[in-house]
Write a protein that holds these residues in place. Structure first.
Motif, mmCIF file in Angstrom:
data_model
loop_
_atom_site.group_PDB
_atom_site.id
_atom_site.type_symbol
_atom_site.label_atom_id
_atom_site.label_comp_id
_atom_site.label_asym_id
_atom_site.label_seq_id
_atom_site.Cartn_x
_atom_site.Cartn_y
_atom_site.Cartn_z
ATOM 1 N N GLU A 32 0.842 -1.202 0.000
ATOM 2 C CA GLU A 32 0.000 0.000 0.000
ATOM 3 C C GLU A 32 0.877 1.251 0.000
ATOM 4 O OE1 GLU A 32 -3.614 0.059 2.418
ATOM 5 O OE2 GLU A 32 -2.834 1.901 3.299
ATOM 6 N N ILE A 55 1.120 5.693 -0.468
ATOM 7 C CA ILE A 55 0.406 6.957 -0.297
ATOM 8 C C ILE A 55 0.760 7.826 -1.510
ATOM 9 C CG2 ILE A 55 0.141 8.954 1.238
ATOM 10 C CD1 ILE A 55 1.728 6.968 3.287
ATOM 11 N N LYS A 84 -5.845 15.164 -0.135
ATOM 12 C CA LYS A 84 -5.525 15.128 -1.574
ATOM 13 C C LYS A 84 -6.729 14.779 -2.439
ATOM 14 C CE LYS A 84 -0.619 14.561 -1.404
ATOM 15 N NZ LYS A 84 -0.116 13.979 -0.157
ATOM 16 N N ASP A 89 -11.673 8.792 5.347
ATOM 17 C CA ASP A 89 -11.394 9.545 6.575
ATOM 18 C C ASP A 89 -12.060 10.926 6.561
ATOM 19 O OD1 ASP A 89 -9.934 7.538 7.872
ATOM 20 O OD2 ASP A 89 -8.153 8.015 6.706
ATOM 21 N N GLN A 143 -7.124 -4.180 8.801
ATOM 22 C CA GLN A 143 -6.431 -2.973 9.272
ATOM 23 C C GLN A 143 -5.112 -3.387 9.927
ATOM 24 O OE1 GLN A 143 -5.643 -0.003 9.138
ATOM 25 N NE2 GLN A 143 -7.211 1.196 10.194
ATOM 26 N N LYS A 185 6.900 8.069 13.665
ATOM 27 C CA LYS A 185 5.914 8.125 12.584
ATOM 28 C C LYS A 185 4.812 7.084 12.821
ATOM 29 C CE LYS A 185 5.675 8.149 7.525
ATOM 30 N NZ LYS A 185 6.447 8.118 6.297
ATOM 31 N N ARG A 210 2.434 8.269 15.470
ATOM 32 C CA ARG A 210 1.585 9.357 14.963
ATOM 33 C C ARG A 210 0.437 8.784 14.108
ATOM 34 N NH1 ARG A 210 3.786 12.432 10.671
ATOM 35 N NH2 ARG A 210 5.351 11.469 10.952
ATOM 36 N N ILE A 211 0.795 7.888 13.195
ATOM 37 C CA ILE A 211 -0.212 7.335 12.281
ATOM 38 C C ILE A 211 -1.178 6.429 13.046
ATOM 39 C CG2 ILE A 211 -0.560 5.780 10.313
ATOM 40 C CD1 ILE A 211 2.227 6.930 9.334
ATOM 41 N N ILE A 266 -5.270 6.668 13.284
ATOM 42 C CA ILE A 266 -6.233 5.708 12.731
ATOM 43 C C ILE A 266 -6.795 4.761 13.809
ATOM 44 C CG2 ILE A 266 -5.172 5.849 10.440
ATOM 45 C CD1 ILE A 266 -3.972 3.128 10.843
ATOM 46 N N TYR A 299 1.417 -2.425 4.604
ATOM 47 C CA TYR A 299 1.310 -0.966 4.704
ATOM 48 C C TYR A 299 2.736 -0.423 4.668
ATOM 49 C CZ TYR A 299 -3.404 -2.120 6.153
ATOM 50 O OH TYR A 299 -4.688 -2.621 6.184
HETATM 51 N N1 LIG Z 1 -8.496 5.138 8.972
HETATM 52 C C1 LIG Z 1 -7.477 4.825 8.164
HETATM 53 N N2 LIG Z 1 -7.023 5.734 7.298
HETATM 54 C C2 LIG Z 1 -5.990 5.442 6.492
HETATM 55 O O1 LIG Z 1 -5.586 6.326 5.723
HETATM 56 C C3 LIG Z 1 -5.433 4.139 6.540
HETATM 57 C C4 LIG Z 1 -5.899 3.238 7.467
HETATM 58 N N3 LIG Z 1 -6.941 3.588 8.257
HETATM 59 N N4 LIG Z 1 -5.343 2.036 7.612
HETATM 60 C C5 LIG Z 1 -4.180 1.643 6.941
HETATM 61 C C6 LIG Z 1 -3.536 2.643 6.186
HETATM 62 C C7 LIG Z 1 -2.416 3.431 6.807
HETATM 63 N N5 LIG Z 1 -2.482 4.685 6.101
HETATM 64 C C8 LIG Z 1 -1.522 5.681 6.119
HETATM 65 C C9 LIG Z 1 -1.808 6.951 5.693
HETATM 66 C C10 LIG Z 1 -0.826 7.934 5.704
HETATM 67 C C11 LIG Z 1 0.433 7.642 6.132
HETATM 68 C C12 LIG Z 1 1.518 8.649 6.145
HETATM 69 O O2 LIG Z 1 2.680 8.327 6.168
HETATM 70 N N6 LIG Z 1 1.202 9.913 6.137
HETATM 71 C C13 LIG Z 1 2.221 10.918 6.143
HETATM 72 C C14 LIG Z 1 1.836 12.043 5.267
HETATM 73 C C15 LIG Z 1 1.875 11.601 3.830
HETATM 74 C C16 LIG Z 1 1.566 12.705 2.882
HETATM 75 O O3 LIG Z 1 2.497 13.449 2.562
HETATM 76 O O4 LIG Z 1 0.393 12.788 2.478
HETATM 77 C C17 LIG Z 1 2.524 11.356 7.570
HETATM 78 O O5 LIG Z 1 3.657 11.806 7.771
HETATM 79 O O6 LIG Z 1 1.630 11.198 8.414
HETATM 80 C C18 LIG Z 1 0.726 6.360 6.505
HETATM 81 C C19 LIG Z 1 -0.254 5.391 6.517
HETATM 82 C C20 LIG Z 1 -3.538 4.635 5.122
HETATM 83 N N7 LIG Z 1 -4.419 3.703 5.696
#
Ligand SMILES: Nc1nc(=O)c2c([nH]1)NC[C@@H]1CN(c3ccc(C(=O)N[C@@H](CCC(=O)O)C(=O)O)cc3)CN21
Ligand SMILES: NC(=O)C1=CN([C@@H]2O[C@H](COP(=O)(O)OP(=O)(O)OC[C@H]3O[C@@H](n4cnc5c(N)ncnc54)[C@H](O)[C@@H]3O)[C@@H](O)[C@H]2O)C=CC1
Length: 303
Positions: A47, A49, A76, A131, A193, A229, A232-233, A237, A286
Motif C-alpha cells: 500500500e 500513499i 488530496k 477519513d 487494518q 511516525k 503518529r499514524i 487511525i 502498509y
Molecule cells: N483510517 C485509516 N485511514 C488510512 O488512511 C489508513 C488506514 N486507516 N489504515 C491503513 C492505512 C495506513 N495509512 C496511512 C496513511 C498515511 C500515512 C503517512 O505516512 N502519512 C504521512 C503524510 C503523507 C503525505 O504526505 O500525504 C505522515 O507523515 O503522516 C501512513 C499510513 C492509510 N491507511
C-alpha cells in the motif's frame, strides 16, 4: 534451523552471552526468513500513499509483479489517488486505487471515475468509507458506494473492502461485524487494518468464519517505519491497543533497540496460512512510503 535456534546453539557451544555481532546476524536471518514467508504468497500487495515522485520511488524499490494499492486522503482527494494509480499502472502487475465513498461528489463524478479507470485498464478497486467525516456527495459509507456500483455499467471485476480485527475508534464492534457481512456479497476480499498482535487477528479471523463471513482475507502487515511516525499514524487511525502490545513484545524479546520489523508477525502467521478454514489469501503490506527501507529489507529479487 531458524535464527533463534541457531543463536541458542551458538550460545550453548561457546558459553558466551550473545554479542552484538551475533545479534546482528540473528536479525539478518530473521529478515531472510520473513522475506521467504512473504515471497511464498502468490500475490504480494503493497500500500502506497500518493506523493511526489512516487512512480520513480516505487519502480526503484518494488518488483514489477507486485500489486500496489493507493490510499485516499481527505487532503488530496480521490482524484489524486486515481491519477497516481494510472501513473503506476504501466509499471506493475496490478494497481488498485482506494475509492473513498465520502469523497465522491455526485453520481456523475462516480461515472467519470469509472470511465477513467476503464480507459486505463484498471479493473480492481478498494472501497472505503473514507477519513473525510462529512460526505461530499450522495455516498455516506462504503456500503452505499458498493450498492451503487452494483447498479452501474463498469469494468471493475474485483473489489476489496477493509476489516478491523482491533475494532475502530468511531465504530462499534457490533456495527463493524454487521457491516462486513452486508458488504460481503458486493466484494471479493477483505484486507485487515494494520495490527501488531497476530493472536488478536487470528482469533478475529476465526470469529468471522463462525459468523458466516466467506470473503478471503489479506492480512495487513505494517511495513518498516520509524517509531515516531508509526505512533503518529497509529494514533490517528485508532490502532493503539496493539501498539501497546508491540512495545511489550519488543521489550520481552529484547528487540527494543532494533525496533519493529515485520519478521515476528510473518513468522507467527506462517503456520496458519495453509489452514484452509482460515481462508487467508495473502499479506497486504502498509509501506508508509518507506520504500528505501523496504527495499533494503526485502530486496528486489526475493519477493
Ligand atoms: N483510517 C485509516 N485511514 C488510512 O488512511 C489508513 C488506514 N486507516 N489504515 C491503513 C492505512 C495506513 N495509512 C496511512 C496513511 C498515511 C500515512 C503517512 O505516512 N502519512 C504521512 C503524510 C503523507 C503525505 O504526505 O500525504 C505522515 O507523515 O503522516 C501512513 C499510513 C492509510 N491507511
Ligand atoms: N484512506 C485509506 O486509504 C483507508 C482508510 N480507511 C478508513 O477506515 C475507516 C472506516 O472505513 P469503512 O470501514 O469503509 O467505513 P464505512 O463508512 O463503510 O463504515 C462502516 C460501518 O460503520 C458505520 N459507521 C461509519 N462511521 C461511523 C461513525 N462515526 N459512528 C458510528 N457508525 C459509523 C457505517 O454506517 C457502516 O455500517 C474510514 O475512516 C476509512 O476511511 C481504511 C482503509 C484505508
Amino acid at each position: 534451523m531458524d535464527s533463534k535456534t541457531l543463536a541458542i546453539s551458538i550460545q550453548s557451544l561457546t558459553f558466551q552471552p550473545l554479542t552484538s555481532k551475533m545479534k546482528e546476524v540473528m536479525a539478518m536471518m530473521d529478515r531472510q526468513l520473513s522475506v521467504a514467508q512473504f515471497g511464498e504468497m502468490s500475490e504480494p500487495r503493497f500500500e502506497l500513499i500518493p506523493t511526489d515522485r512516487i512512480v520513480e520511488r516505487a519502480t526503484a524499490a518494488l518488483p514489477p509483479h507486485a500489486t500496489l494499492t493507493i490510499t485516499c486522503s481527505p487532503k488530496k482527494g480521490v482524484d489524486a489517488t486515481i491519477e497516481t494509480a494510472i501513473a503506476l499502472a504501466p509499471h506493475f502487475a496490478r494497481v488498485v486505487p482506494h475509492i473513498a465513498a465520502r469523497m465522491i461528489r455526485s453520481g456523475g463524478h462516480l461515472d467519470a471515475m469509472l470511465e477513467e479507470l476503464q480507459a486505463n485498464d484498471l479493473d480492481e478497486i478498494f472501497v472505503i468509507g473514507g477519513d473525510q467525516r462529512q460526505p461530499l456527495g450522495p455516498y455516506h459509507h462504503g456500503f452505499d458506494l458498493l450498492q451503487s456500483l452494483a447498479t452501474r455499467e463498469h469494468e471493475i471485476c474485483r473489489i476489496g473492502i477493509p476489516a478491523y480485527p482491533e475494532g475502530h475508534p468511531d465504530i462499534g464492534s457490533d456495527i463493524l461485524a454487521k457491516d462486513v457481512l452486508a458488504k460481503a456479497p458486493y466484494a471479493h476480499y477483505a484486507v485487515t487494518q494494520m495490527c501488531f498482535d497476530p493472536d488478536q487477528v487470528l482469533a478475529w479471523v476465526r470469529s468471522q468464519r463462525e459468523a458466516g463471513l466467506q470473503l478471503p482475507f489479506y492480512l495487513g502487515i505494517p511495513g518498516p517505519v520509524k517509531p515516531d511516525k508509526l505512533i503518529r499514524i497509529a494514533t490517528r487511525i485508532g490502532v493503539t491497543d496493539s501498539i501497546r502490545f508491540l512495545r511489550k513484545n519488543l521489550k520481552l524479546t529484547g528487540k527494543m533497540l532494533r525496533g519493529y520489523d515485520a519478521s515476528d508477525l510473518l513468522s507467527t502467521y506462517a503456520p496458519h496460512l495453509n489452514e484452509s478454514d482460515n481462508g487467508i489469501a495473502g499479506f497486504h503490506m502498509y509501506t508508509f512510503n518507506e520504500l528505501d527501507t523496504l527495499k533494503k529489507i526485502f530486496g528486489r529479487i526475493a519477493i
